[in-house]
Design an enzyme around this catalytic site. Structure first.
Site, PDB file in Angstrom:
ATOM      1  N   ARG A 177      33.650  36.265  -4.461  1.00  0.00           N
ATOM      2  CA  ARG A 177      32.417  35.676  -4.989  1.00  0.00           C
ATOM      3  C   ARG A 177      31.328  36.739  -4.978  1.00  0.00           C
ATOM      4  O   ARG A 177      31.538  37.856  -4.545  1.00  0.00           O
ATOM      5  CB  ARG A 177      31.991  34.399  -4.262  1.00  0.00           C
ATOM      6  N   GLN A 181      27.509  30.703   2.936  1.00  0.00           N
ATOM      7  CA  GLN A 181      27.715  32.137   2.687  1.00  0.00           C
ATOM      8  C   GLN A 181      26.758  32.993   3.518  1.00  0.00           C
ATOM      9  O   GLN A 181      27.049  34.153   3.797  1.00  0.00           O
ATOM     10  CB  GLN A 181      27.506  32.463   1.199  1.00  0.00           C
ATOM     11  N   ASP A 228      22.535  35.383 -10.175  1.00  0.00           N
ATOM     12  CA  ASP A 228      23.754  35.142 -10.958  1.00  0.00           C
ATOM     13  C   ASP A 228      23.505  35.281 -12.450  1.00  0.00           C
ATOM     14  O   ASP A 228      24.417  35.602 -13.210  1.00  0.00           O
ATOM     15  CB  ASP A 228      24.330  33.767 -10.627  1.00  0.00           C
TER      16      ASP A 228
END
Lengths: 357, 357
Positions: free
Chosen positions: B45, B201, B242
């Protein structure tokens, strides 16, 4: 309604809220040490309910004292129970109230039982005032910009943080009282429940009690609340309180400040709902409210599984303080306090004293 | 530095990031289906690393094709991998880049390997620009109002969300690059890491890699960030991205918007650090960015333990969009873009194309 606390005649029966939603387990509390532990470990939680639990804890601690021991014992037990948690002022308020019952065990027990009845009346009154406020809001509501959501448009949509429902009180709850009352009268509500890290009182407890009571609920992570607010999905935020300073600064579960800042950013009303026993006039501002720091494990572990590397530093304040400037109104059993809170909260407390007198 | 992705000569070796911090486990990926699954399940990721992983996925998918099959196969495999996750634009950028390598398997593999090298150079350049920015900030910093914290005053204190570190890239990271570079040059940093619900995360991955690299880190729940900001403990917030729209609106891990709103409320600079491949000029504003919705179980369960009642509705967007107005500056490998972002981001992208040409 689920009963988080009942008096059995010889013990206090508590719903173990650490086990929700997996297990509905009750524990019986026979003495003040067990009650101290139950409060500290959050078996029983929620500012109003902590007060009532502590009051019963005092009774359990003095019930076997001789008449000569009673007044010393009463002070000792109350002082001991006052060390269980530092932030919610209802704890200290309830202990003071019980200490004033002086030297009669029967009066102490009667006062404990009266606290339960009173809490029920207070929650209902908060519900009445809160519901009226929400109805006014809805009547005057402008169409919102962006309704991408699945939230039913015909329902009032409320966002809440932590649990200030029936399981945080002996009754109906504070923040959730307007919703329960509205439902009884045929109104539709839908609630967004912040999960409320680290201990997940929102997803574990609020979602549980709303579902049990037939109120549609959507669980979100705390950090999703601004997204939901930005989409015009929320008519109002309502939260409980652990201590309200004289100027309206409000200590409540960690994450309340984050929500209040986001609500202000998106112009959504932000309400605090609490009994007047949560208003602490001697505490002038939020800076004077002691904030409980809790164990790192609450953040760094889930069950027995680590969620952070061993030995990493963790900061875990259990509460934060939302400044009065971010609060639209404070809903109490005696009405709705609006800014300036110095004046309106003092007024509320005066009404309480007069109603007593 | 840990290597989250390496090419073994016949497979892609991935650090399984779903297992951190408990287990450091590597998996070998031999074909495009395994890579699709690894991206979707977040074994790999982080926007820049997803791009590189997908590029290798294409190579694995075409490496056994005949010369006649190659161009059809290339398109099929790239289109298939494009369905793995919708929000991070680096995925689509990397796939387009690989598709342009046309009909030579050797060129495709060379381009994949070059992407790793390039990512290393980009992260280092982001680190240089970011560090300069932080140094200026510190030089001109006014004494903060309230330093109740244990955060070392001689350190720069950075707050970050999710993981935009070495494990989100092939190199140094984006948001964490200025910190790693500063450390190499003897500067002191302390990082507050938002745990980043629902998949943690921050506590699992950011805290892990900072600790491994000797950077002091304090993990907080996402909803505690406003408290830390209010105490004057944070010099700057830095996050990754992102997808960055032409106007500067930035999609990043859910919770980034909440942090940006709080940073603005407390007047703390809020920086986005990302390679120019994250800037998507055809996407005009944040409203045009597709937001991935993920499974309810990510919020409602931890391991196999339920954290919410069965059957309760869950809303779980994986990303949110922070409007450009809340972003102080965007740090790229070609410098620091400041508002108005329409102009400065277009400039950055032009520089990239020229450097290529």
């Amino acid at each position: 309604m689920l009963q988080p606390l009942t008096w059995t005649g010889h013990a206090v029966r508590l719903l173990d809220q650490t086990r929700l939603p997996r297990q509905t387990v009750y524990v019986e509390i026979f003495d003040e040490r067990q009650m101290h532990d139950a409060i500290r470990r959050l078996v029983v939680r929620g500012a109003p309910l902590i007060g009532i639990a502590a009051a019963f804890g005092v009774y359990l601690g003095v019930k076997d004292a001789t008449p000569e021991q009673l007044s010393t014992r009463l002070r000792e037990v109350a002082d001991y129970l006052a060390t269980s948690r530092p932030t919610a002022v209802n704890l200290f308020w309830a202990l003071d109230r019980i200490k004033r019952m002086g030297t009669s065990k029967e009066r102490i027990l009667r006062e404990c039982l009266e606290m339960i009845e009173e809490d029920n009346r207070i929650c209902r009154a908060i519900g009445e005032h809160g519901l009226k406020l929400l109805q006014q809001l809805h009547a005057g509501a402008k169409p919102t910009a962006d309704r991408r959501s699945a939230a039913p448009a015909s329902s009032r949509n409320i966002l809440t943080h932590c649990n200030a429902g029936g399981l945080a009180t002996a009754g109906y709850g504070t923040a959730l009282a307007p919703i329960y009352l509205g439902r009884e009268r045929g109104e539709k509500f839908h609630v967004y429940a912040d999960e409320t890290r680290p201990l997940l009182q929102g997803s574990r407890i609020t979602a549980y009690e709303l579902k049990e009571n037939g109120v549609p609920v959507t669980v979100i992570c705390d950090n999703m609340a601004p997204v939901v607010l930005s989409q015009g999905k929320v008519d109002a935020c309502i939260v409980g309180a652990d201590r309200i300073a004289a100027n309206g600064d409000t200590a409540n579960k960690i994450g309340t400040l984050a929500l209040a800042i986001a609500a202000r950013h998106f112009n959504v009303p932000f309400y605090v709902a609490a009994p007047t026993s949560t208003i602490d006039l001697p505490t002038k501002t939020g800076a004077d409210i002691p904030i409980e720091q809790r164990a790192a494990e609450e953040v760094a572990e889930f069950g027995d599984r680590p969620t952070a590397p061993d030995g990493v530093d963790i900061y875990n304040p259990a509460f934060d303080v939302t400044p009065a400037a971010l609060i639209t109104a404070i809903i109490t059993e005696h009405g709705v306090a609006i800014p300036p809170f110095e004046r309106s909260l003092a007024e509320m407390c005066k009404t309480r004293m007069e109603n007593r007198g």
